[in-house]
Design an enzyme around this catalytic site. Structure first.
Site, short mmCIF file in Angstrom:
data_model
loop_
_atom_site.label_atom_id
_atom_site.label_comp_id
_atom_site.label_asym_id
_atom_site.label_seq_id
_atom_site.Cartn_x
_atom_site.Cartn_y
_atom_site.Cartn_z
N HIS A 85 0.86 -1.19 0.00
CA HIS A 85 0.00 0.00 0.00
C HIS A 85 0.89 1.24 0.00
O HIS A 85 1.99 1.23 0.58
CB HIS A 85 -0.91 -0.01 1.23
CG HIS A 85 -1.93 1.09 1.18
ND1 HIS A 85 -1.63 2.38 1.57
CD2 HIS A 85 -3.21 1.11 0.75
CE1 HIS A 85 -2.71 3.14 1.38
NE2 HIS A 85 -3.68 2.38 0.89
N GLU A 155 -3.59 2.34 -7.35
CA GLU A 155 -4.00 3.48 -6.51
C GLU A 155 -3.02 4.63 -6.73
O GLU A 155 -1.93 4.65 -6.14
CB GLU A 155 -3.93 3.11 -5.03
CG GLU A 155 -4.80 1.96 -4.63
CD GLU A 155 -5.08 2.00 -3.13
OE1 GLU A 155 -6.20 2.34 -2.76
OE2 GLU A 155 -4.16 1.73 -2.35
P1 PGA Z 1 -9.23 6.66 0.29
O1 PGA Z 1 -8.01 5.68 0.46
O2 PGA Z 1 -10.40 5.84 -0.20
O3 PGA Z 1 -9.46 7.24 1.64
O4 PGA Z 1 -8.82 7.71 -0.74
C1 PGA Z 1 -7.76 4.66 -0.44
C2 PGA Z 1 -6.61 3.82 0.02
O5 PGA Z 1 -5.63 4.32 0.58
O6 PGA Z 1 -6.65 2.60 -0.15
#
Ligand code: PGA
Length: 240
Positions: A85, A155
């Site tokens: 992540h 992401e």
């Molecule tokens: P968020 O975070 O939905 O708060 O933007 C996504 C993540 O870090 O997986």
């Protein structure tokens, strides 16, 4: 739907409330809980939800103060582990470490949800090379026969915690780019490796992102710990 609670909530009672709401409104969800709640959450899992860790060490045991291994996560009853992540990468996980963790998760029989994403976008497309470099050790750690044990979560760091997600059209390009790399590695069956989108996902934008972005699912941060949003997600994905 992968619901990533991050370092929330504060108490076990609050965790139970969130778990109950997610079970009720979002059957099929994968809930990534803090290590503290992992064993208890895994005991409470039903057919409708799965439990994930948010990270895990690649060695099974040993002198790693403060860490929890993929082997321990598996023994506690979780079936998934988020790896790489952006917040773990920011805390020091290199591409190579992420690869080690993916390998260990799969070795333990867990499904690895491996995250990739660039911090900035440039006109020249350097960010694509960045994604390619992040994917390389993840794929090197995943034998072809273990394809079903891998999920990729794209992401973009700039969309995590932001007010708006990326544009579905731009996500579509990323889905194609990532699937192409998956196919190069796994052959045609690489197409079946799910590609999720994460970053400012809400019940209001899932529809648009699913259709325009051609994604297979979502990794949700903030909205995963808000019972009203969980309920709204349930209603939103029924119409997908
Ligand atoms: P968020 O975070 O939905 O708060 O933007 C996504 C993540 O870090 O997986």
């Amino acid at each position: 739907m992968v619901m990533n609670w991050k370092m929330n909530p504060l108490t076990e009672a609050q965790a139970k409330t969130l778990l109950t709401a997610t079970k009720k409104f979002l059957p099929g969800a994968i809930i990534a809980v803090p290590m503290l709640f992992l064993a208890e959450a895994a005991k409470r899992k039903t057919k409708s939800i799965c439990i994930a860790a948010q990270d895990g060490h690649w060695e099974d045991s040993g002198a790693h103060t403060g860490d929890v291994s993929m082997a321990q996560i598996r023994a506690a009853g979780a079936t998934y582990a988020i790896v790489g992540h952006a917040e773990r990468r920011a805390a020091g996980d290199s591409n190579e470490v992420v690869g080690e963790k993916v390998g260990a998760a799969i070795e333990q029989g867990l499904i690895a949800i491996a995250c990739v994403g660039e911090s900035v976008r440039d006109e020249q497309g350097e960010y694509l090379l960045h994604i390619q470099a992040q994917l390389a050790p993840i794929l090197a750690a995943t034998q072809k026969s273990k394809r079903a044990k891998l999920i990729i979560a794209y992401e973009p760091v700039w969309a995590i915690g932001a007010p708006e997600p990326m544009r579905p059209h731009d996500m579509h390009q990323m889905t194609l780019f990532i699937k192409k790399i998956l196919i190069e590695h796994f052959g045609a069956s690489g197409r079946s490796v799910p590609v999720l989108y994460g970053g400012a996902v809400t019940p209001e934008n899932v529809h648009e992102m699913m259709e325009g972005g051609e994604v297979d699912g979502f990794l949700v941060g903030r909205a995963s710990i808000d019972p009203a949003q969980i309920k709204a997600f349930g209603a939103a994905i029924k119409t997908l």
